[in-house]
Scaffold this active site. Sequence first.
Site, PDB file in Angstrom:
ATOM      1  N   LYS A 123     -13.617  63.860  81.193  1.00  0.00           N
ATOM      2  CA  LYS A 123     -14.457  64.259  80.053  1.00  0.00           C
ATOM      3  C   LYS A 123     -15.471  63.149  79.757  1.00  0.00           C
ATOM      4  CE  LYS A 123     -14.002  66.078  75.308  1.00  0.00           C
ATOM      5  NZ  LYS A 123     -13.105  66.339  74.163  1.00  0.00           N
ATOM      6  N   SER A 151     -13.579  71.119  71.968  1.00  0.00           N
ATOM      7  CA  SER A 151     -14.717  70.453  72.578  1.00  0.00           C
ATOM      8  C   SER A 151     -14.541  70.166  74.062  1.00  0.00           C
ATOM      9  CB  SER A 151     -14.992  69.130  71.854  1.00  0.00           C
ATOM     10  OG  SER A 151     -13.954  68.201  72.117  1.00  0.00           O
ATOM     11  N   SER A 186      -9.193  70.295  70.223  1.00  0.00           N
ATOM     12  CA  SER A 186     -10.144  70.253  71.348  1.00  0.00           C
ATOM     13  C   SER A 186      -9.519  70.229  72.734  1.00  0.00           C
ATOM     14  CB  SER A 186     -11.067  69.038  71.215  1.00  0.00           C
ATOM     15  OG  SER A 186     -12.041  69.275  70.240  1.00  0.00           O
TER      16      SER A 186
END
Lengths: 95, 488
Positions: B78, B158, B182
């Site tokens: 990420k 997210s 998330s």
Amino acid sequence: MSVDQATVRRVAKLARIKVKEENVERLAGELNSILHWIEQLNEVDVEGIEPMTAVVTVKMKKRKDIVTDGNNPHDVVENAPAAEDDYFLVPKVIE
Amino acid sequence: MNDLTSLTIATAREGLRKKKFSAVELTEAYIAAVEKARVLNAYIVETPDKARAMAKASDVKLAKGEGGALEGIPLGIKDLYATKGVHTQACSHILDGFKPTYESTVTENLWREGAVMLGKLNMDEFAMGSSNETSYYGNVINPWRRKNSNAALVPGGSSGGSASAVAAHICAAATATDTGGSIRQPAAFTGTVGIKPTYGRCSRWGIVAFASSLDQAGPIARDVRDAAIMLKSMASVDPKDTTSVDLPVPDYENAIGKSIKGLRIGIPKEYRADGMSSEIEALWDKGAQWLKEQGAEIVEISLPHTKYALPAYYIVAPAEASSNLARYDGVRYGLRVPGDDIVDMYENSRAAGFGPEVQRRILIGTYVLSAGYYDAYYVRAQKIRTLIKRDFELAWDKVDVVLTPATPSPAFAPGEISDPVQMYLNDIFTVTVNMAGLPGIAVPAGISKDGLPLGLQLIGKAFDEETLFTAAAAIEQVAGGYQAPKWW
């Protein structure tokens, strides 16, 4: 509590975000809708309740007061938009 | 060659050790798959040369029988994680051009165990979003589509890039982070497994900060076993993060396949929120039934402050974010937009660098922390957090683990939710876990009437991730896995 346009301008100034005048009204509406939704927290009786300060109760760790890192000024300014001789460059602040 | 990407970490690990294929072959298969799947926009930066070099080094170690726990396993990272010399921008324009001179502790742990980096994954800007629509680099597309439809769906957020990439088999597993849901919400939207461990289990050092008292790193993987393998390598105590906890990291894989006979499963009545869809309710009942059939005991419990978790979160998280994001000033890194003087330069840089959702949250956070409002908002929210935590502490007298739905709905279309508060409600089942600092896992458990994956969430006691893996594996064993049909 309701946020008016003057408050939006004041908060934006505190947050150091330039807000275009034409967006102030929209932002006031959005902030009010979020704050209005948050107001349901006033129903909760919090008398005598301590605010949570740590998720897990552990003794605060302390590091030894010794140098473990440093002497790499070039790494520190490596990503600066403007730097010279390992110093950050900013617009003139003092006349 | 491409079927190598269909292997889980556990099976790929076996194949590598038995020399059925090399780490370079495995990595090449993924590099090719990543290129073919660009339409998903899951990767914002591909690092094929780095991946090849790492895989080559893995083959040397494997040949000597010295491989680590993730030796030669290709992962996606990420964009919130600092990766030395590689684009790290939290998918924000304000970190334009930022390439850290250091590595995050979690990724450092993964590389030490031999993992291979395929690239950086898309996400909501600064992890603020539930649909991956706030990224500076554009929307991520969910590999899943509704039955008989070609319309794009969001992967959740997210960690939308992480979830999409894992579901599309363009990485073996991915790192992710979870501040309000998330990891778990995108995992549920993509038929993958995501665990947010207990606050303090993984080091936050080198992960771009959003809300420091809530942020926690965790993996998204294809199945429960892979999630356990990933977490084992990600977790550590770290002198550079004083909130990381000095407890031994168990071998989570050992928890998989254990009997759940006698395990007490709590069903919180407050989660039966008004307007819960019958589909989600049926999924929840089915999950409880599966666990019961394997010998678990189902117990109704009460978590009375559940409904206040989300509004309290929208005080705590923006407040902490407004403070954390104060560092983006156009001086030390990232974007600088010139102005008349230094303050004008700050204001111009931050206006141009932050997207609308991030600006909204900074303004809310600044407002609730401003003079005269601090007690009414932030302190009150932190008191409510104490109450939420206490709800769980009382529940642990009666149950070992709590079962809830992961999300109120399956994946939706981009643009479908435009009202901020409506978007925030996506995290209604996940956010209490962050507020209380507990571990939570999302595991796929069914398919919606539209043909989309649905997930259940298990919540555990602090640092009892093992029970979560045991119970999640029990659900997985009955539910089976879900694979998006390949259309890209």
